[in-house]
Design an enzyme around this catalytic site. Structure first.
Site, PDB file in Angstrom:
ATOM      1  N   GLY A 110       0.650  -5.006   0.699  1.00  0.00           N
ATOM      2  CA  GLY A 110      -0.464  -5.033  -0.253  1.00  0.00           C
ATOM      3  C   GLY A 110      -0.087  -5.661  -1.587  1.00  0.00           C
ATOM      4  O   GLY A 110      -0.955  -6.167  -2.301  1.00  0.00           O
TER       5      GLY A 110
ATOM      6  N   ALA B 115       0.875  -1.173   0.000  1.00  0.00           N
ATOM      7  CA  ALA B 115       0.000   0.000   0.000  1.00  0.00           C
ATOM      8  C   ALA B 115       0.911   1.221   0.000  1.00  0.00           C
ATOM      9  O   ALA B 115       2.062   1.146   0.440  1.00  0.00           O
ATOM     10  CB  ALA B 115      -0.857  -0.018   1.259  1.00  0.00           C
TER      11      ALA B 115
ATOM     12  N   GLU C 250      -0.376  -9.272  -1.075  1.00  0.00           N
ATOM     13  CA  GLU C 250      -1.821  -9.542  -0.980  1.00  0.00           C
ATOM     14  C   GLU C 250      -2.473  -9.520  -2.367  1.00  0.00           C
ATOM     15  O   GLU C 250      -3.363 -10.321  -2.650  1.00  0.00           O
ATOM     16  CB  GLU C 250      -2.469  -8.506  -0.054  1.00  0.00           C
ATOM     17  CG  GLU C 250      -2.024  -8.691   1.390  1.00  0.00           C
ATOM     18  CD  GLU C 250      -2.450  -7.539   2.291  1.00  0.00           C
ATOM     19  OE1 GLU C 250      -2.034  -6.393   2.036  1.00  0.00           O
ATOM     20  OE2 GLU C 250      -3.221  -7.785   3.234  1.00  0.00           O
TER      21      GLU C 250
ATOM     22  N   GLU D  99       4.172  -5.513   7.371  1.00  0.00           N
ATOM     23  CA  GLU D  99       3.352  -4.489   8.022  1.00  0.00           C
ATOM     24  C   GLU D  99       3.708  -4.257   9.482  1.00  0.00           C
ATOM     25  O   GLU D  99       3.609  -3.134   9.977  1.00  0.00           O
ATOM     26  CB  GLU D  99       1.858  -4.846   7.906  1.00  0.00           C
ATOM     27  CG  GLU D  99       1.257  -4.595   6.532  1.00  0.00           C
ATOM     28  CD  GLU D  99       1.428  -5.752   5.575  1.00  0.00           C
ATOM     29  OE1 GLU D  99       2.201  -6.694   5.865  1.00  0.00           O
ATOM     30  OE2 GLU D  99       0.771  -5.718   4.511  1.00  0.00           O
TER      31      GLU D  99
HETATM   32  N1  CAA Z   1       4.641   3.194  -0.395  1.00  0.00           N
HETATM   33  C1  CAA Z   1       5.073   4.354  -0.910  1.00  0.00           C
HETATM   34  N2  CAA Z   1       6.283   4.524  -1.443  1.00  0.00           N
HETATM   35  C2  CAA Z   1       7.097   3.449  -1.491  1.00  0.00           C
HETATM   36  C3  CAA Z   1       6.710   2.210  -0.995  1.00  0.00           C
HETATM   37  C4  CAA Z   1       5.411   2.085  -0.434  1.00  0.00           C
HETATM   38  N3  CAA Z   1       4.936   0.931   0.020  1.00  0.00           N
HETATM   39  N4  CAA Z   1       7.732   1.332  -1.161  1.00  0.00           N
HETATM   40  C5  CAA Z   1       8.724   2.030  -1.760  1.00  0.00           C
HETATM   41  N5  CAA Z   1       8.344   3.309  -1.960  1.00  0.00           N
HETATM   42  C6  CAA Z   1       9.113   4.384  -2.559  1.00  0.00           C
HETATM   43  C7  CAA Z   1      10.190   4.901  -1.624  1.00  0.00           C
HETATM   44  O1  CAA Z   1       9.659   5.810  -0.716  1.00  0.00           O
HETATM   45  C8  CAA Z   1      11.145   5.518  -2.603  1.00  0.00           C
HETATM   46  O2  CAA Z   1      10.635   6.758  -3.005  1.00  0.00           O
HETATM   47  P1  CAA Z   1      11.546   8.107  -2.942  1.00  0.00           P
HETATM   48  O3  CAA Z   1      12.649   7.810  -3.914  1.00  0.00           O
HETATM   49  O4  CAA Z   1      10.599   9.162  -3.380  1.00  0.00           O
HETATM   50  O5  CAA Z   1      12.009   8.193  -1.541  1.00  0.00           O
HETATM   51  C9  CAA Z   1      11.063   4.573  -3.805  1.00  0.00           C
HETATM   52  O6  CAA Z   1       9.830   3.903  -3.687  1.00  0.00           O
HETATM   53  C10 CAA Z   1      12.169   3.544  -3.856  1.00  0.00           C
HETATM   54  O7  CAA Z   1      12.179   2.856  -2.609  1.00  0.00           O
HETATM   55  P2  CAA Z   1      13.497   2.681  -1.699  1.00  0.00           P
HETATM   56  O8  CAA Z   1      14.417   3.833  -1.893  1.00  0.00           O
HETATM   57  O9  CAA Z   1      13.047   2.383  -0.306  1.00  0.00           O
HETATM   58  O10 CAA Z   1      14.131   1.399  -2.385  1.00  0.00           O
HETATM   59  P3  CAA Z   1      15.065   0.311  -1.697  1.00  0.00           P
HETATM   60  O11 CAA Z   1      15.616  -0.500  -2.808  1.00  0.00           O
HETATM   61  O12 CAA Z   1      16.023   0.931  -0.756  1.00  0.00           O
HETATM   62  O13 CAA Z   1      14.078  -0.598  -0.820  1.00  0.00           O
HETATM   63  C11 CAA Z   1      12.040  -1.829  -0.387  1.00  0.00           C
HETATM   64  C12 CAA Z   1      13.067  -1.360  -1.460  1.00  0.00           C
HETATM   65  C13 CAA Z   1      12.708  -2.838   0.539  1.00  0.00           C
HETATM   66  C14 CAA Z   1      10.895  -2.481  -1.119  1.00  0.00           C
HETATM   67  C15 CAA Z   1      11.587  -0.603   0.441  1.00  0.00           C
HETATM   68  O14 CAA Z   1      11.171   0.412  -0.458  1.00  0.00           O
HETATM   69  C16 CAA Z   1      10.441  -0.888   1.373  1.00  0.00           C
HETATM   70  O15 CAA Z   1      10.653  -1.466   2.431  1.00  0.00           O
HETATM   71  N6  CAA Z   1       9.212  -0.452   0.990  1.00  0.00           N
HETATM   72  C17 CAA Z   1       8.050  -0.579   1.857  1.00  0.00           C
HETATM   73  C18 CAA Z   1       7.543  -1.998   1.890  1.00  0.00           C
HETATM   74  C19 CAA Z   1       6.377  -2.108   2.850  1.00  0.00           C
HETATM   75  O16 CAA Z   1       6.502  -1.858   4.034  1.00  0.00           O
HETATM   76  N7  CAA Z   1       5.215  -2.486   2.319  1.00  0.00           N
HETATM   77  C20 CAA Z   1       4.010  -2.632   3.114  1.00  0.00           C
HETATM   78  C21 CAA Z   1       3.200  -1.367   3.078  1.00  0.00           C
HETATM   79  S1  CAA Z   1       1.880  -1.397   4.202  1.00  0.00           S
HETATM   80  C22 CAA Z   1       0.666  -2.315   3.470  1.00  0.00           C
HETATM   81  O17 CAA Z   1       0.795  -2.768   2.362  1.00  0.00           O
HETATM   82  C23 CAA Z   1      -0.537  -2.441   4.334  1.00  0.00           C
HETATM   83  C24 CAA Z   1      -1.658  -3.251   3.802  1.00  0.00           C
HETATM   84  O18 CAA Z   1      -1.619  -4.450   3.704  1.00  0.00           O
HETATM   85  C25 CAA Z   1      -2.904  -2.608   3.598  1.00  0.00           C
END
Ligand code: CAA
Length: 260
Positions: A112, A67, A115, A135
């Site tokens: 997400g 998400a 999912e 999460e």
């Molecule tokens: N939401 C919004 N932006 C995201 C994102 C997310 N889930 N995942 C990555 N991005 C963005 C980052 O913010 C970054 O943007 P900026 O360059 O503007 O800062 C860009 O994508 C690239 O990401 P990273 O610089 O973090 O890339 P990385 O290679 O260092 O790491 C990653 C990759 C491990 C996937 C890391 O981005 C990460 O941990 N992302 C989040 C994953 C996460 O926690 N997902 C669960 C979300 S909650 C959810 O989904 C709830 C639900 O079930 C309803």
């Protein structure tokens, strides 16, 4: 409705939907959700001659990284529950879609994104795919069906571990656990998904739709899956395709299914 984020391509009845927010690792923001809802709820079901659907992410790094965390600011109890219910409803549309939907998982499938992949009928993982439900790192839980569907694919013990540790697993591990149907070299995910859909498209279309319904019913606790299976078995016996399929077998020839 115009699609601004989803890139939708129809090649001979196989629709490929690419979530195109590469810079945000294809995170599911509100607009992406609205567009998925529009396609799977309204536009997709109307398409004639549809063989199957492939869902994938733009770029080489991510399928969908979850998400959109940047839209979480200001969520409260009521709006977060509404968001969760909306996500669940859209993923239910995918799970219950009348033709096969295959996730071509080309990179991170987290939160997400995992999912979404699990809501699809099958998952083809590229060798760089990474699955996880991180999460709890954010102080939240999966909201789009992850706590329920992960158990369905990999069993309670392993699901509990992934959900509680937020660990990511690679394509091979996902395959071993039953989460990924196939592992293919990076870049070949969509091609493999197409191959599976083409194979399914040679079968009787109504039987395919009814099979999807029956398999899904198994996981709906308040339905009697055996009773529904028997009911659909009866419905199918009335179809021309059933008669043709049985006849073709006896006559030792290939069946000519018409979807009737
Ligand atoms: N939401 C919004 N932006 C995201 C994102 C997310 N889930 N995942 C990555 N991005 C963005 C980052 O913010 C970054 O943007 P900026 O360059 O503007 O800062 C860009 O994508 C690239 O990401 P990273 O610089 O973090 O890339 P990385 O290679 O260092 O790491 C990653 C990759 C491990 C996937 C890391 O981005 C990460 O941990 N992302 C989040 C994953 C996460 O926690 N997902 C669960 C979300 S909650 C959810 O989904 C709830 C639900 O079930 C309803």
């Amino acid at each position: 409705m115009a699609y601004g984020i989803l890139k939708i391509k129809n090649t001979k009845g196989i629709v490929t939907i690419t979530i195109n927010r590469e810079k945000a690792l294809n995170a599911l923001n509100r607009q992406t959700f609205d567009e998925l809802n529009q396609w799977f709820g309204t536009d997709g079901p109307k398409k004639k001659g549809l063989k199957g659907v492939i869902v994938t992410g733009a770029g080489e790094k991510a399928f969908v990284a979850g998400a959109d965390i940047k839209e979480f600011d200001g969520l409260n109890e009521k709006s977060a529950e509404a968001l969760s219910l909306k996500g669940q409803a859209i993923f239910d549309l995918i799970e219950n879609f009348h033709v096969p939907v295959i996730a071509a998982v080309n990179g991170f499938a987290l939160g997400g994104g995992c999912e979404l992949a699990m809501a699809c009928h099958m998952r083809v993982a590229g060798e760089k795919a990474r699955f996880g439900q991180p999460e709890v790192n954010l102080g939240i839980i999966p909201g789009y069906g992850g706590t329920q569907r992960l158990i369905q694919y990999i069993g309670k013990g392993k699901a509990m571990e992934l959900l509680l540790t937020a660990d990511m697993i690679g394509a091979e591990e996902a395959h071993r656990l039953g989460l990924a149907n196939h592992v293919v070299p990076a870049g070949k995910e969509v091609a493999k998904a197409k191959e599976i859909i083409e194979k399914i498209a040679t079968k009787a279309p109504i039987a395919i739709t009814k099979t999807i319904e029956c398999v899904n019913v198994f996981f709906k606790g308040n339905y009697d899956g055996f009773a529904i299976e028997a009911e659909e078995f009866g419905t199918l016996a009335e179809t021309e395709d059933f008669k043709e399929g049985a006849k073709a077998f006896v006559e030792r020839r290939k069946a000519n299914f018409k979807g009737k």
